[in-house]
Design a protein around this motif. Structure first.
Motif, PDB file in Angstrom:
ATOM      1  N   LEU A 193      57.407  58.616  -0.947  1.00  0.00           N
ATOM      2  CA  LEU A 193      56.107  59.274  -0.306  1.00  0.00           C
ATOM      3  C   LEU A 193      56.675  60.275   0.441  1.00  0.00           C
ATOM      4  N   ASP A 194      56.215  61.303   0.194  1.00  0.00           N
ATOM      5  CA  ASP A 194      57.010  62.740   1.132  1.00  0.00           C
ATOM      6  C   ASP A 194      55.307  62.000   2.035  1.00  0.00           C
ATOM      7  N   GLU A 195      55.501  62.136   3.329  1.00  0.00           N
ATOM      8  CA  GLU A 195      54.252  61.692   4.093  1.00  0.00           C
ATOM      9  C   GLU A 195      53.769  63.173   4.964  1.00  0.00           C
ATOM     10  N   ALA A 196      54.050  64.493   4.021  1.00  0.00           N
ATOM     11  CA  ALA A 196      53.281  65.366   4.794  1.00  0.00           C
ATOM     12  C   ALA A 196      51.833  65.329   3.451  1.00  0.00           C
ATOM     13  N   ARG A 197      52.462  64.893   2.004  1.00  0.00           N
ATOM     14  CA  ARG A 197      51.576  65.222   1.376  1.00  0.00           C
ATOM     15  C   ARG A 197      50.518  63.802   1.424  1.00  0.00           C
ATOM     16  N   ALA A 218      47.885  54.913  -0.268  1.00  0.00           N
ATOM     17  CA  ALA A 218      48.215  56.327   0.392  1.00  0.00           C
ATOM     18  C   ALA A 218      46.930  56.437  -0.024  1.00  0.00           C
ATOM     19  N   THR A 219      46.465  58.013   0.905  1.00  0.00           N
ATOM     20  CA  THR A 219      45.494  58.746   0.686  1.00  0.00           C
ATOM     21  C   THR A 219      46.420  60.450   0.850  1.00  0.00           C
ATOM     22  N   PRO A 220      45.942  61.426  -0.934  1.00  0.00           N
ATOM     23  CA  PRO A 220      46.439  62.663  -0.416  1.00  0.00           C
ATOM     24  C   PRO A 220      45.722  63.448   0.849  1.00  0.00           C
ATOM     25  N   ALA A 221      47.114  63.524   1.785  1.00  0.00           N
ATOM     26  CA  ALA A 221      46.841  64.656   3.077  1.00  0.00           C
ATOM     27  C   ALA A 221      46.042  65.001   2.662  1.00  0.00           C
TER      28      ALA A 221
END
Ligand SMILES: C[S@@+](CC[C@H](N)C(=O)[O-])C[C@H]1O[C@@H](n2cnc3c(N)ncnc32)[C@H](O)[C@@H]1O
Length: 221
Positions: A193-197, A218-221
């Motif tokens: 997961l790209d945790e910036a996104r 997870a939810t979209p950031a």
């Protein structure tokens, strides 16, 4: 994720056409992960659910009959013709609320941005190549509404003794005979997961009969 060989689409199709309804016997170790995913996925507010690698449609049946609002719609995708047939039969009583599509294995989907409240994949990422897993996560991000949720479960590496031994053994089997374990190997999904996104809401490891599974919402950031 290791860069080791994963099954090709045609190999996956052959394996799952052969496994068919036997897939449901895996519930003995998958059940704790499904229970946690249901409780943290907040399906009671989901009006539209997309699942990739839906298999026999077992999780979809549970969501539609027990957890989602009565007007919720579900779309499942799978590349195995046998799985698609079983899932369609299982979900037939939900009529227009449930659709199951057969795919060619590619992880890009013909749907507009922000189309879904939930994107679900259980025991799918652990059989995909690194590139396909990233393509799937990119599509999930595109397809989810801003307040939507990505809901994942899959095999992972254990930390305490028994789950650690089981996942080591599973990993070794995958290395030599990936088709014997349905192409699945223990994986840390979160590392993909790209945790910036993405904003991670739930991340946990649960164990059923010694087999460790990772649950990630997870939810979209
Ligand atoms: C391990 S099974 C899990 C089935 C179900 N989600 C469950 O948890 O019981 C993986 C499923 O993903 C499907 N699958 C594998 N690769 C796929 C791909 N690239 N696109 C769509 N389905 C895929 C297989 O056919 C199989 O039904």
């Amino acid at each position: 994720m290791t860069a080791r060989r994963t099954l090709s689409y045609s190999e996956v199709e052959a394996v799952y056409d052969r496994i068919g309804a036997w897939q449901d016997t895996q519930v003995f170790y998958e059940a704790p992960a499904f229970d946690l995913l249901v409780s943290r996925g907040h399906f009671e507010t989901a009006r539209s659910v997309m699942e990739v690698g839906c298999g026999t449609g077992r999780f979809a049946e549970r969501l539609l009959s027990t957890h989602c609002p009565s007007a919720a719609r579900y779309v499942g995708h799978d590349l195995s013709e046998t799985m698609v047939r079983i899932a369609r039969t299982r979900l037939a009583s939900f009529e227009t609320r449930a659709t199951v599509r057969r795919t060619d294995g590619r992880l890009s989907f013909d749907a507009p941005d922000g189309r879904y409240d939930r994107v679900v994949a259980t025991y799918l990422l652990d059989l995909l190549s690194r590139d396909d897993a990233r393509t799937f996560l990119g599509e999930a991000h595109r397809l989810l509404r801003d307040d939507g949720r990505l809901c994942l479960a899959g095999l992972t590496r254990g930390r305490s003794l028994l789950p650690w031994c089981v996942s080591r053994l599973w990993n070794a089997l995958h290395r030599s005979r990936p088709e014997w374990v349905g192409g699945c190997r223990p994986l840390r999904q979160r590392t993909l997961l790209d945790e910036a996104r993405w904003a991670v809401q739930t991340h946990a490891t649960v164990t059923g009969w010694g087999v460790p599974s990772e649950v990630l919402v997870a939810t979209p950031a």
